[in-house]
Motif scaffolding. Structure first.
Motif, short mmCIF file in Angstrom:
data_model
loop_
_atom_site.label_atom_id
_atom_site.label_comp_id
_atom_site.label_asym_id
_atom_site.label_seq_id
_atom_site.Cartn_x
_atom_site.Cartn_y
_atom_site.Cartn_z
N MET A 169 74.83 77.39 49.48
CA MET A 169 75.37 77.10 48.15
C MET A 169 76.83 77.52 48.05
SD MET A 169 73.13 75.51 46.39
CE MET A 169 73.87 75.62 44.76
N GLU A 170 77.16 78.65 48.62
CA GLU A 170 78.56 79.09 48.59
C GLU A 170 79.46 78.09 49.33
OE1 GLU A 170 81.30 82.98 49.76
OE2 GLU A 170 79.31 82.73 50.64
N TYR A 171 78.99 77.60 50.46
CA TYR A 171 79.75 76.62 51.24
C TYR A 171 79.94 75.33 50.44
CZ TYR A 171 81.38 74.34 55.56
OH TYR A 171 82.13 73.71 56.53
N PHE A 172 78.87 74.88 49.79
CA PHE A 172 78.96 73.69 48.95
C PHE A 172 79.94 73.91 47.79
CE2 PHE A 172 74.53 72.25 50.37
CZ PHE A 172 75.05 71.23 51.16
N PHE A 173 79.80 75.05 47.11
CA PHE A 173 80.63 75.31 45.93
C PHE A 173 82.11 75.41 46.29
CE2 PHE A 173 77.78 77.12 42.35
CZ PHE A 173 76.85 76.12 42.57
N CYS A 174 82.39 75.92 47.49
CA CYS A 174 83.78 76.05 47.94
C CYS A 174 84.35 74.72 48.44
CB CYS A 174 83.90 77.10 49.03
SG CYS A 174 83.64 78.79 48.44
N ASN A 175 83.47 73.73 48.63
CA ASN A 175 83.90 72.42 49.13
C ASN A 175 83.26 71.31 48.30
OD1 ASN A 175 85.33 73.09 51.92
ND2 ASN A 175 83.48 74.37 51.78
N PRO A 176 83.47 71.31 46.99
CA PRO A 176 82.80 70.32 46.13
C PRO A 176 83.24 68.90 46.45
CG PRO A 176 84.56 71.44 44.93
CD PRO A 176 84.40 72.16 46.23
N THR A 177 82.29 67.99 46.40
CA THR A 177 82.47 66.55 46.64
C THR A 177 82.95 66.22 48.06
OG1 THR A 177 84.78 66.31 45.91
CG2 THR A 177 83.06 66.26 44.19
N THR A 178 82.99 67.22 48.93
CA THR A 178 83.44 67.01 50.31
C THR A 178 82.24 66.74 51.21
OG1 THR A 178 85.32 68.51 49.99
CG2 THR A 178 84.69 68.02 52.25
N ALA A 179 82.31 65.68 52.01
CA ALA A 179 81.24 65.39 52.96
C ALA A 179 81.30 66.39 54.10
CB ALA A 179 81.39 63.96 53.50
N LEU A 180 80.26 67.19 54.24
CA LEU A 180 80.20 68.24 55.27
C LEU A 180 79.20 67.82 56.34
CD1 LEU A 180 79.99 71.29 52.84
CD2 LEU A 180 82.04 70.44 54.00
N ASP A 181 79.67 67.72 57.58
CA ASP A 181 78.73 67.30 58.62
C ASP A 181 77.82 68.45 59.03
OD1 ASP A 181 79.64 68.59 61.27
OD2 ASP A 181 81.50 67.70 60.54
N ARG A 182 76.69 68.10 59.60
CA ARG A 182 75.69 69.10 59.94
C ARG A 182 76.24 70.15 60.89
NH1 ARG A 182 73.06 64.40 59.21
NH2 ARG A 182 71.09 64.41 58.02
N GLY A 183 77.08 69.73 61.83
CA GLY A 183 77.65 70.68 62.78
C GLY A 183 78.50 71.72 62.09
N ALA A 184 79.29 71.31 61.10
CA ALA A 184 80.13 72.26 60.36
C ALA A 184 79.28 73.23 59.54
CB ALA A 184 81.10 71.50 59.46
N ILE A 185 78.23 72.68 58.92
CA ILE A 185 77.32 73.53 58.15
C ILE A 185 76.64 74.55 59.06
CG2 ILE A 185 75.22 73.57 56.73
CD1 ILE A 185 76.02 70.76 55.72
N LEU A 186 76.16 74.07 60.20
CA LEU A 186 75.48 74.94 61.16
C LEU A 186 76.41 76.06 61.61
CD1 LEU A 186 72.68 74.92 62.68
CD2 LEU A 186 73.92 73.95 64.61
#
Length: 234
Positions: A169-186
């Motif tokens: 959630m923190e990663y999402f909130f810091c990057n709103p509306t940004t497409a985040l690929d699975r590798g970056a999330i991982l």
């Protein structure tokens, strides 16, 4: 001292795990059953950083049951499951119950320690951040993420999060509306040294949607970006 609970009913495997974790600097506690694991957790007043749980343990409480109960008691403890290659559904079930990761038997000492180190680093980072009051909250639409007490509110109502869910959630909130690929999330949540597969991201997103979405099957906030990953919409 880095404290880890090792719950494994096969003595030879448990001794192998404990020896390698001690060499890596961990203070280990051993349990042969699920019941014993929970007793140790209570005896230590919850002051355990990581729990390593074998899924197949004798008695009324197997590793999945212990995982569920530990997660109900603590959102911050790191939980890793020990699984057999044939236990694919158990892996998914464990992640949905709040486990942070799983290690498939047979495993090498280096893989085991790397997985434990990765989970422990997340636990230690959260503890450090809780002790330092920086940027108290992040707001996104009707959601408020409190970085100090690791809480999430939706329209004024609290949502309980595991450690991994909070970091997502923190990663999402810091990057709103940004497409985040699975590798970056991982990489962001599980760390550079993570040995596992990207599907662990998908399982945790499924679990997170069940908590934050009004209709998890038709998400409005955690949006799938097909062929890439996910993005957050307030």
């Amino acid at each position: 001292m880095k404290k880890i609970l090792v719950a494994e009913d096969e003595q030879a495997i448990r001794e192998f795990v404990v020896i390698n974790l001690k060499r890596a600097g961990y203070d280990t506690l051993e349990a042969g059953t699920g019941e014993e694991a929970l007793q140790i957790y209570e005896r230590e007043n919850g002051s355990i950083d990581v729990a390593l749980l074998d899924i197949m343990m004798p008695g009324k409480l197997d590793g999945l049951a212990v995982c569920r109960q530990l997660r109900e008691k603590s959102g911050s403890i790191g939980i890793i499951l020990l699984t057999a290659r044939t236990q694919e559904m158990d892996k998914v079930s464990g992640l949905m119950m709040g486990a942070d990761d799983y290690v498939t038997k047979p495993f090498s000492p280096s893989e085991l320690v790397a997985r434990v180190d990765a989970v422990y680093r997340r636990v230690a980072l959260e503890q450090m951040r809780n002790e330092n009051n920086f940027r108290e909250e992040i707001r996104s639409g009707e959601f408020v993420l409190n970085l100090r007490n690791r809480s999430l509110m939706k329209a004024g109502k609290p949502i309980e999060l595991t450690q991994v869910e909070f970091q997502l959630m923190e990663y999402f909130f810091c990057n709103p509306t940004t497409a985040l690929d699975r590798g970056a999330i991982l990489k962001h949540v599980w760390g550079d040294a993570y040995y596992g597969e990207e599907k662990i991201v998908d399982v945790n997103i499924r679990r997170l949607r069940m908590k934050v979405e009004d209709e998890p099957s038709n998400p409005k906030h955690i949006i799938t970006v097909w062929g890439l990953g996910y993005k957050w919409e307030a």
